[in-house]
Write a protein that holds these residues in place. Structure first.
Motif, PDB file in Angstrom:
ATOM      1  N   GLN A   6     -47.470  44.533  -5.974  1.00  0.00           N
ATOM      2  CA  GLN A   6     -46.446  43.547  -6.353  1.00  0.00           C
ATOM      3  C   GLN A   6     -45.090  44.029  -5.878  1.00  0.00           C
ATOM      4  OE1 GLN A   6     -47.244  43.344 -10.645  1.00  0.00           O
ATOM      5  NE2 GLN A   6     -46.277  41.329 -10.460  1.00  0.00           N
ATOM      6  N   ASN A   7     -44.642  43.536  -4.758  1.00  0.00           N
ATOM      7  CA  ASN A   7     -43.373  44.072  -4.257  1.00  0.00           C
ATOM      8  C   ASN A   7     -42.160  43.345  -4.834  1.00  0.00           C
ATOM      9  OD1 ASN A   7     -44.199  41.923  -2.654  1.00  0.00           O
ATOM     10  ND2 ASN A   7     -42.918  42.563  -0.953  1.00  0.00           N
ATOM     11  N   HIS A   8     -42.418  42.323  -5.658  1.00  0.00           N
ATOM     12  CA  HIS A   8     -41.347  41.734  -6.488  1.00  0.00           C
ATOM     13  C   HIS A   8     -41.972  41.377  -7.821  1.00  0.00           C
ATOM     14  CE1 HIS A   8     -38.363  41.204  -3.276  1.00  0.00           C
ATOM     15  NE2 HIS A   8     -39.407  40.951  -2.501  1.00  0.00           N
ATOM     16  N   ARG A   9     -41.288  41.723  -8.903  1.00  0.00           N
ATOM     17  CA  ARG A   9     -41.780  41.316 -10.225  1.00  0.00           C
ATOM     18  C   ARG A   9     -40.810  40.350 -10.879  1.00  0.00           C
ATOM     19  NH1 ARG A   9     -43.386  47.501 -11.017  1.00  0.00           N
ATOM     20  NH2 ARG A   9     -44.983  47.358  -9.382  1.00  0.00           N
ATOM     21  N   ILE A  10     -39.569  40.398 -10.419  1.00  0.00           N
ATOM     22  CA  ILE A  10     -38.532  39.549 -10.990  1.00  0.00           C
ATOM     23  C   ILE A  10     -38.346  38.316 -10.112  1.00  0.00           C
ATOM     24  CG2 ILE A  10     -36.075  39.452 -11.596  1.00  0.00           C
ATOM     25  CD1 ILE A  10     -37.841  41.355 -13.318  1.00  0.00           C
ATOM     26  N   ARG A  11     -38.250  38.535  -8.810  1.00  0.00           N
ATOM     27  CA  ARG A  11     -38.020  37.418  -7.896  1.00  0.00           C
ATOM     28  C   ARG A  11     -39.243  36.487  -7.917  1.00  0.00           C
ATOM     29  NH1 ARG A  11     -36.409  38.555  -1.683  1.00  0.00           N
ATOM     30  NH2 ARG A  11     -34.782  39.789  -2.689  1.00  0.00           N
ATOM     31  N   ALA A  12     -38.967  35.191  -8.050  1.00  0.00           N
ATOM     32  CA  ALA A  12     -40.086  34.239  -8.091  1.00  0.00           C
ATOM     33  C   ALA A  12     -40.578  34.001  -6.676  1.00  0.00           C
ATOM     34  CB  ALA A  12     -39.610  32.928  -8.698  1.00  0.00           C
ATOM     35  N   CYS A 160     -27.139  37.282  -6.079  1.00  0.00           N
ATOM     36  CA  CYS A 160     -27.309  37.930  -4.784  1.00  0.00           C
ATOM     37  C   CYS A 160     -28.752  38.375  -4.687  1.00  0.00           C
ATOM     38  CB  CYS A 160     -26.352  39.106  -4.636  1.00  0.00           C
ATOM     39  SG  CYS A 160     -26.991  40.651  -5.199  1.00  0.00           S
ATOM     40  N   SER A 161     -29.215  38.613  -3.469  1.00  0.00           N
ATOM     41  CA  SER A 161     -30.576  39.110  -3.345  1.00  0.00           C
ATOM     42  C   SER A 161     -30.572  40.399  -2.543  1.00  0.00           C
ATOM     43  CB  SER A 161     -31.502  38.066  -2.712  1.00  0.00           C
ATOM     44  OG  SER A 161     -30.996  37.676  -1.478  1.00  0.00           O
ATOM     45  N   ILE A 162     -31.563  41.221  -2.857  1.00  0.00           N
ATOM     46  CA  ILE A 162     -31.722  42.481  -2.130  1.00  0.00           C
ATOM     47  C   ILE A 162     -32.372  42.116  -0.804  1.00  0.00           C
ATOM     48  CG2 ILE A 162     -32.816  44.763  -2.183  1.00  0.00           C
ATOM     49  CD1 ILE A 162     -32.793  44.315  -5.352  1.00  0.00           C
ATOM     50  N   GLN A 163     -31.776  42.553   0.302  1.00  0.00           N
ATOM     51  CA  GLN A 163     -32.259  42.152   1.629  1.00  0.00           C
ATOM     52  C   GLN A 163     -33.318  43.100   2.160  1.00  0.00           C
ATOM     53  OE1 GLN A 163     -30.812  39.028   1.670  1.00  0.00           O
ATOM     54  NE2 GLN A 163     -30.552  39.334   3.831  1.00  0.00           N
ATOM     55  N   TRP A 164     -33.080  44.380   1.988  1.00  0.00           N
ATOM     56  CA  TRP A 164     -34.045  45.391   2.408  1.00  0.00           C
ATOM     57  C   TRP A 164     -33.686  46.714   1.759  1.00  0.00           C
ATOM     58  CZ3 TRP A 164     -31.014  49.007   4.717  1.00  0.00           C
ATOM     59  CH2 TRP A 164     -29.922  48.593   5.484  1.00  0.00           C
ATOM     60  N   VAL A 165     -34.650  47.629   1.755  1.00  0.00           N
ATOM     61  CA  VAL A 165     -34.446  48.974   1.198  1.00  0.00           C
ATOM     62  C   VAL A 165     -35.102  49.948   2.164  1.00  0.00           C
ATOM     63  CG1 VAL A 165     -35.008  50.511  -0.721  1.00  0.00           C
ATOM     64  CG2 VAL A 165     -34.537  48.093  -1.175  1.00  0.00           C
ATOM     65  N   LEU A 257     -33.324  47.525  -8.476  1.00  0.00           N
ATOM     66  CA  LEU A 257     -33.097  46.414  -9.405  1.00  0.00           C
ATOM     67  C   LEU A 257     -31.635  45.983  -9.343  1.00  0.00           C
ATOM     68  CD1 LEU A 257     -34.974  48.112 -12.387  1.00  0.00           C
ATOM     69  CD2 LEU A 257     -35.885  46.338 -10.886  1.00  0.00           C
ATOM     70  N   TRP A 258     -31.407  44.689  -9.312  1.00  0.00           N
ATOM     71  CA  TRP A 258     -30.033  44.168  -9.335  1.00  0.00           C
ATOM     72  C   TRP A 258     -29.774  43.538 -10.708  1.00  0.00           C
ATOM     73  CZ3 TRP A 258     -25.265  44.094  -7.712  1.00  0.00           C
ATOM     74  CH2 TRP A 258     -24.431  42.996  -7.939  1.00  0.00           C
ATOM     75  N   TYR A 259     -28.865  44.156 -11.443  1.00  0.00           N
ATOM     76  CA  TYR A 259     -28.460  43.619 -12.751  1.00  0.00           C
ATOM     77  C   TYR A 259     -27.134  42.905 -12.563  1.00  0.00           C
ATOM     78  CZ  TYR A 259     -31.947  46.472 -15.194  1.00  0.00           C
ATOM     79  OH  TYR A 259     -33.110  47.019 -15.652  1.00  0.00           O
ATOM     80  N   GLN A 260     -27.083  41.645 -12.926  1.00  0.00           N
ATOM     81  CA  GLN A 260     -25.845  40.894 -12.744  1.00  0.00           C
ATOM     82  C   GLN A 260     -25.071  40.844 -14.069  1.00  0.00           C
ATOM     83  OE1 GLN A 260     -26.196  38.048  -9.801  1.00  0.00           O
ATOM     84  NE2 GLN A 260     -24.707  36.634 -10.697  1.00  0.00           N
ATOM     85  N   HIS A 261     -23.760  41.057 -13.947  1.00  0.00           N
ATOM     86  CA  HIS A 261     -22.918  41.107 -15.150  1.00  0.00           C
ATOM     87  C   HIS A 261     -22.256  39.751 -15.347  1.00  0.00           C
ATOM     88  CE1 HIS A 261     -22.421  45.743 -14.484  1.00  0.00           C
ATOM     89  NE2 HIS A 261     -23.678  45.350 -14.507  1.00  0.00           N
ATOM     90  N   SER A 263     -20.035  37.345 -18.394  1.00  0.00           N
ATOM     91  CA  SER A 263     -18.934  37.766 -19.267  1.00  0.00           C
ATOM     92  C   SER A 263     -19.388  38.755 -20.346  1.00  0.00           C
ATOM     93  CB  SER A 263     -18.248  36.549 -19.875  1.00  0.00           C
ATOM     94  OG  SER A 263     -19.231  35.602 -20.234  1.00  0.00           O
ATOM     95  N   ASN A 264     -20.477  38.402 -21.066  1.00  0.00           N
ATOM     96  CA  ASN A 264     -20.895  39.328 -22.127  1.00  0.00           C
ATOM     97  C   ASN A 264     -22.317  39.828 -21.976  1.00  0.00           C
ATOM     98  OD1 ASN A 264     -18.534  39.370 -23.603  1.00  0.00           O
ATOM     99  ND2 ASN A 264     -19.020  37.365 -24.506  1.00  0.00           N
ATOM    100  N   THR A 265     -22.944  39.457 -20.907  1.00  0.00           N
ATOM    101  CA  THR A 265     -24.367  39.818 -20.797  1.00  0.00           C
ATOM    102  C   THR A 265     -24.642  40.529 -19.475  1.00  0.00           C
ATOM    103  OG1 THR A 265     -24.777  37.700 -19.787  1.00  0.00           O
ATOM    104  CG2 THR A 265     -25.242  37.861 -22.160  1.00  0.00           C
ATOM    105  N   ILE A 266     -25.742  41.224 -19.493  1.00  0.00           N
ATOM    106  CA  ILE A 266     -26.224  41.848 -18.255  1.00  0.00           C
ATOM    107  C   ILE A 266     -27.642  41.338 -18.057  1.00  0.00           C
ATOM    108  CG2 ILE A 266     -26.938  44.029 -17.214  1.00  0.00           C
ATOM    109  CD1 ILE A 266     -24.658  45.374 -18.510  1.00  0.00           C
ATOM    110  N   GLU A 267     -27.885  40.761 -16.884  1.00  0.00           N
ATOM    111  CA  GLU A 267     -29.199  40.152 -16.664  1.00  0.00           C
ATOM    112  C   GLU A 267     -29.858  40.739 -15.413  1.00  0.00           C
ATOM    113  OE1 GLU A 267     -31.140  35.759 -15.979  1.00  0.00           O
ATOM    114  OE2 GLU A 267     -28.965  35.936 -16.084  1.00  0.00           O
ATOM    115  N   LEU A 268     -31.121  41.069 -15.526  1.00  0.00           N
ATOM    116  CA  LEU A 268     -31.872  41.549 -14.359  1.00  0.00           C
ATOM    117  C   LEU A 268     -32.248  40.331 -13.520  1.00  0.00           C
ATOM    118  CD1 LEU A 268     -33.363  43.651 -12.730  1.00  0.00           C
ATOM    119  CD2 LEU A 268     -35.214  43.604 -14.398  1.00  0.00           C
ATOM    120  N   VAL A 269     -31.683  40.246 -12.313  1.00  0.00           N
ATOM    121  CA  VAL A 269     -31.794  39.003 -11.550  1.00  0.00           C
ATOM    122  C   VAL A 269     -32.674  39.148 -10.302  1.00  0.00           C
ATOM    123  CG1 VAL A 269     -30.438  37.351 -10.215  1.00  0.00           C
ATOM    124  CG2 VAL A 269     -29.586  38.159 -12.378  1.00  0.00           C
ATOM    125  N   ASP A 270     -32.689  40.337  -9.701  1.00  0.00           N
ATOM    126  CA  ASP A 270     -33.494  40.480  -8.482  1.00  0.00           C
ATOM    127  C   ASP A 270     -34.069  41.893  -8.422  1.00  0.00           C
ATOM    128  OD1 ASP A 270     -34.663  39.484  -6.164  1.00  0.00           O
ATOM    129  OD2 ASP A 270     -33.056  40.199  -4.872  1.00  0.00           O
TER     130      ASP A 270
END
Ligand code: ADA
Length: 579
Positions: A6-12, A160-165, A257-261, A263-270
């Motif tokens: 599973q090379n992505h678990r968050i990204r749909a 934003c999305s992670i393009q490559w690693v 993992l990309w966590y987006q900030h 105003s008051n929350t931090i969300e794991l987005v990508d």
């Protein structure tokens, strides 16, 4: 799916595997196609159209069509892992991408897609002609169709999305390894799809497969401007690491993992998950060193070809090939003559099979190399091959331009330019190219490993040992002194089931004899760092060009198993030498 984990678990994301509508396209001229298409066929994706009973030898253009339902407005990324040879992608009738070359992936992002039903069409062309410098009539078949997986991903709108690693393991000091200390240089790229500034942070995690996290690190908050593309790199230190080797192909998961900030929350987005292995590969005093120890590569050249599926392999057939190779005692495979399906590389990572991966070019003459698109098309394959397959620990050699004009000054310019290009993309692996120019070779000084395609016993009756010693001298005189040497091709025809006590050329007996005499010579010589038998399986060749006249049954019959993977007599001989 397109990977074996599973090379992505968050990204749909979802595979677009299944039946697509397909219609042949009639060419009015080179750049103009008849507009009205009858979608008369249903073809499987992934798949080669030659597997359809009415398209067995079709060479030309066709269009695939599929309806796609998007539930909520989003940016949509389409990932094509291999379309053969060229692709033009249309979304709701508008062209959104174009790609040349069957054996590397490409992607495209469609911004702000509204919810509802959309039409995805892919125009595919496997014809030969002026538009193509690398796909030519050749000693292997280039099929038509969407031969590798297609994936759709949903990217959230204001994110934003992670393009490559890229993960590069580093070990400076092998003398004190008790602690399992390693470093890794990690490069990543982010692409904002938002129309305003966004803030967030990256977190990296390292875990042995199926185990809890061994190490994690959170990077400081960053701000990405609307639409900004950002690349950065870090070097990290780890302890208690098990290295990756053929005997213990120990793999880790590297999660980004990309966590987006907000105003008051931090969300794991990508997220982006890679499987990585800690190993080093380099050359030293005429030897190839894996984890600081000399290694001799013993393996096969393999074409991705099978009578039942063409070049579009399901995992089961990849596993069958690898099991057959491993049973002989092989530890290596050469992806002749193009980058392979990434799932095959995932399997090599898992099995501990070392990979020589090469760009897409076979037997190009200097005239072929003068093609106006040769440079651009080669450099594109090189870039895509190296960046897309960078993280596979199994890949230990990048190579270019099999049997092209490396015996001429004009050809040398291309070898130099392409090897420099690959070095600039990856300095962690040695480079090579397979040469058949014998004493006339002039590019060995440019590579890290010298490699010869010689066919003693088949195309000539030289003694393999004497020829090999001579080859070492040619290499030494032509700038290859002190470099490891690989016999990148040797072999002989053997028609499956053709046996005869007279052992004439073409019998399974003669093929076994020739392979045996080659293997005996190479395994006895300490200066040989590798041997790749030509070839693992029989493969289809093109009907265009000289090939059907050169190759009985329109096949290259030098496999040690036939197309259906039935072992020939040579298989047991190889097993004796490799084991
Ligand atoms: C080559 C070439 C292979 C194949 C082989 C053969 O040297 O690299 O692709 O054509 O010879 O069978 O003769």
């Amino acid at each position: 799916m397109d990977r074996l984990f599973q090379n992505h678990r968050i990204r749909a994301r979802q595979s677009l595997e299944g039946l697509w509508d397909f219609g042949k396209l009639r060419a009015l001229s080179i750049d103009q196609l008849a507009e009205n298409i009858d979608y008369n066929y249903k073809l499987s994706v992934p798949g080669c159209w030659e597997m359809h009973p009415q398209l067995l030898t079709y060479r030309g253009q066709g269009r695939y069509r599929k309806s796609i339902y998007i539930e909520n407005s989003a940016h949509v990324r389409l990932l094509f892992k291999g379309v053969s040879h060229t692709a033009k992608v249309y979304w709701d009738g508008e062209q959104i991408a174009e790609h040349y070359n069957a054996y590397t992936a490409f992607d495209t992002v469609i911004m702000d897609v509204q919810s509802g039903v959309h039409e995805l069409c892919v125009e595919v062309d496997n014809s030969f002609g002026q538009h193509s410098a690398l796909h030519l009539p050749n000693d292997y078949y280039t099929y038509g169709g969407m031969i590798r997986p297609v994936i759709i991903e949903i990217l959230p709108l204001q994110s934003c999305s992670i393009q490559w690693v890229q993960f590069t393991p580093i070990k400076e000091d092998w003398t004190t390894d008790e602690e399992g200390n390693w470093q890794a240089n990690v490069r990543i790229a982010l692409q904002s799809h938002a129309d305003h500034d966004i803030k967030g942070h990256i977190q990296f995690e390292l875990s042995p497969l199926q185990q809890s996290t061994l190490w994690k690190q959170e990077l400081p908050e960053i701000t990405l401007k609307a639409g900004q593309y950002l690349e950065f790199a870090h070097t990290f230190t780890f302890s208690n690491i098990q290295s990756w080797s053929c005997e213990h192909p120990y793999l880790y998961e590297w999660q980004t993992l990309w966590y987006q900030h907000q105003s008051n929350t931090i969300e794991l987005v990508d997220d982006w998950v890679e499987r990585v292995g800690f190993r080093t590969i380099n050359t030293y005093e005429g030897k190839l060193l894996l984890n600081h120890q000399p290694i001799v590569l013993k393996g096969f050249n393999r074409h991705e070809d099978h009578p039942m599926v063409g070049a579009s392999f399901p995992i089961a057939l990849m596993v069958q090939d690898l099991e057959l190779m491993i049973h002989t005692g092989a530890n290596a495979v050469r992806t002749s003559h193009y980058p392979n399906d990434e799932r095959f590389l995932d399997l090599c990572d898992e099995y501990g099979i070392l990979v020589w991966e090469e760009n897409h070019a076979r037997g190009l003459s200097i005239e072929d190399m003068r093609h106006p698109q040769f440079i651009e098309q080669c450099e594109q394959v090189n870039r895509e091959m190296v960046t897309q397959h960078y993280n596979h620990p199994s890949i230990i050699i990048w190579a270019i331009l099999n049997e092209c004009a490396s015996d001429q000054e004009e050809g040398r310019v291309h070898y130099q330019r392409q090897l420099e290009q690959i070095r600039s993309l990856d300095h962690s692996r040695p480079l090579s190219f397979a040469s058949h120019h014998r004493a006339n070779e002039i590019c060995f000084d440019l590579a890290d490993i010298v490699s010869f395609n010689l066919y003693p016993g088949w195309y000539g009756d030289e003694d393999p040992g004497e020829l090999c010693d001579l080859a070492r001298q040619w290499a030494d005189q032509a700038g290859g002194k002190g470099k490891p040497m690989i016999m990148s091709e040797f072999g002989a025809d053997g028609f499956y089931g053709y046996r005869s006590p007279n052992r004439v050329k073409g019998t399974e007996e003669r093929q076994a004899d020739i392979i045996e005499s080659n293997l005996k010579a190479y395994t006895e010589r300490a200066y040989i760092s590798g041997m790749f038998i030509w070839q693992f399986c029989d493969c289809r060749v093109t009907e265009e060009g000289i090939w059907p006249m050169m190759r009985a049954r329109t096949q290259n019959n030098k496999g040690i198993v036939d197309g259906y993977r039935r072992p020939k007599l040579a298989y047991e001989v190889v097993t004796r030498y490799f084991k």
